[in-house]
Motif scaffolding. Structure first.
Motif, short mmCIF file in Angstrom:
data_model
loop_
_atom_site.label_atom_id
_atom_site.label_comp_id
_atom_site.label_asym_id
_atom_site.label_seq_id
_atom_site.Cartn_x
_atom_site.Cartn_y
_atom_site.Cartn_z
N LEU A 85 0.83 -1.20 0.00
CA LEU A 85 0.00 0.00 0.00
C LEU A 85 0.87 1.25 0.00
O LEU A 85 0.63 2.19 -0.77
CB LEU A 85 -0.93 0.01 1.22
CG LEU A 85 -1.74 1.27 1.46
CD1 LEU A 85 -2.76 1.47 0.35
CD2 LEU A 85 -2.43 1.22 2.81
N LEU A 86 1.89 1.27 0.85
CA LEU A 86 2.77 2.43 0.93
C LEU A 86 3.54 2.67 -0.37
O LEU A 86 3.82 3.82 -0.72
CB LEU A 86 3.75 2.28 2.10
CG LEU A 86 3.12 2.36 3.48
CD1 LEU A 86 4.14 1.99 4.55
CD2 LEU A 86 2.54 3.74 3.74
N LEU A 87 3.86 1.61 -1.08
CA LEU A 87 4.56 1.77 -2.36
C LEU A 87 3.72 2.54 -3.37
O LEU A 87 4.26 3.18 -4.27
CB LEU A 87 4.93 0.40 -2.95
CG LEU A 87 6.12 -0.30 -2.33
CD1 LEU A 87 6.26 -1.69 -2.92
CD2 LEU A 87 7.39 0.49 -2.54
N ASP A 88 2.42 2.49 -3.21
CA ASP A 88 1.52 3.13 -4.15
C ASP A 88 1.14 4.55 -3.72
O ASP A 88 0.27 5.17 -4.30
CB ASP A 88 0.26 2.27 -4.31
CG ASP A 88 -0.60 2.71 -5.48
OD1 ASP A 88 -0.03 3.05 -6.53
OD2 ASP A 88 -1.84 2.74 -5.33
N CYS A 89 1.79 5.07 -2.68
CA CYS A 89 1.45 6.39 -2.15
C CYS A 89 2.57 7.40 -2.40
O CYS A 89 3.73 7.02 -2.51
CB CYS A 89 1.24 6.30 -0.63
SG CYS A 89 -0.15 5.29 -0.13
N ASN A 90 2.16 8.66 -2.44
CA ASN A 90 3.20 9.70 -2.49
C ASN A 90 3.71 9.92 -1.06
O ASN A 90 3.21 9.32 -0.10
CB ASN A 90 2.67 10.99 -3.12
CG ASN A 90 1.56 11.65 -2.32
OD1 ASN A 90 1.57 11.67 -1.09
ND2 ASN A 90 0.59 12.21 -3.01
N GLU A 91 4.70 10.78 -0.92
CA GLU A 91 5.35 10.98 0.38
C GLU A 91 4.37 11.46 1.46
O GLU A 91 4.40 10.99 2.60
CB GLU A 91 6.50 11.98 0.22
CG GLU A 91 7.60 11.79 1.20
CD GLU A 91 8.83 12.60 0.84
OE1 GLU A 91 9.54 12.99 1.78
OE2 GLU A 91 9.07 12.86 -0.35
N THR A 92 3.48 12.38 1.11
CA THR A 92 2.50 12.89 2.07
C THR A 92 1.54 11.80 2.51
O THR A 92 1.27 11.64 3.70
CB THR A 92 1.72 14.07 1.47
OG1 THR A 92 2.65 15.09 1.09
CG2 THR A 92 0.71 14.64 2.45
N GLU A 93 1.05 11.03 1.55
CA GLU A 93 0.14 9.92 1.87
C GLU A 93 0.83 8.89 2.77
O GLU A 93 0.23 8.39 3.72
CB GLU A 93 -0.35 9.25 0.59
CG GLU A 93 -1.25 10.12 -0.25
CD GLU A 93 -1.51 9.56 -1.64
OE1 GLU A 93 -2.56 9.90 -2.21
OE2 GLU A 93 -0.67 8.80 -2.16
N GLN A 94 2.09 8.59 2.47
CA GLN A 94 2.85 7.64 3.29
C GLN A 94 2.94 8.13 4.73
O GLN A 94 2.71 7.36 5.66
CB GLN A 94 4.26 7.46 2.73
CG GLN A 94 4.33 6.71 1.43
CD GLN A 94 5.72 6.75 0.84
OE1 GLN A 94 6.70 7.02 1.53
NE2 GLN A 94 5.82 6.45 -0.44
N GLU A 95 3.27 9.40 4.91
CA GLU A 95 3.41 9.94 6.26
C GLU A 95 2.09 9.88 7.02
O GLU A 95 2.06 9.52 8.20
CB GLU A 95 3.92 11.38 6.20
CG GLU A 95 4.11 12.02 7.55
CD GLU A 95 5.09 11.28 8.45
OE1 GLU A 95 4.84 11.26 9.67
OE2 GLU A 95 6.08 10.73 7.94
N ILE A 96 0.98 10.19 6.35
CA ILE A 96 -0.33 10.15 7.00
C ILE A 96 -0.69 8.73 7.40
O ILE A 96 -1.16 8.47 8.52
CB ILE A 96 -1.41 10.75 6.07
CG1 ILE A 96 -1.18 12.26 5.92
CG2 ILE A 96 -2.82 10.45 6.59
CD1 ILE A 96 -2.01 12.91 4.82
#
Length: 113
Positions: A85-96
């Motif tokens: 899931l995290l691989l498919d996120c941008n940096e902001t989404e990952q942090e959230i």
């Protein structure tokens, strides 16, 4: 089974961004060109074994973490649903997502779960 170049490229990009590293910086650390790093991240090329080791060392991860999508057996947590899931996120989404998971874990612990 061959190397899943697309998944490998996504993992290289994920870890590079996790450490706020540019393609140029990763290229410098691995004695490659920025263009070559872009080819790897886009799944166009497959790195040689020495370059793969250099990439893992530069990104402070194991080779296993980079190749987990191509392995039949791995002990790496890189194959978890959360990691994908995290691989498919941008940096902001990952942090959230990471912050939310930490808060959820703390809540579960406080309830004795």
């Amino acid at each position: 089974m061959s190397v899943n170049r697309i998944a490998l490229g996504k993992r290289i990009s994920f870890y590079r961004l996790k450490f706020s590293m540019t393609q140029e910086k990763l290229a410098d650390l691995t004695n490659c060109s920025r263009e070559y790093i872009a080819y790897l991240e886009n799944g166009v090329k497959t790195p040689s074994l020495p370059i793969l080791v250099d990439l893992a060392n530069a990104l402070h991860i194991s080779v296993d973490a980079l190749l987990v999508d191509s392995l039949d057996y791995s002990l790496s947590s890189s194959d978890s649903d959360l990691h994908r899931l995290l691989l498919d996120c941008n940096e902001t989404e990952q942090e959230i997502i990471i912050r939310t998971a930490r808060e959820l874990k703390a809540t579960l612990v406080s309830f004795g779960i």
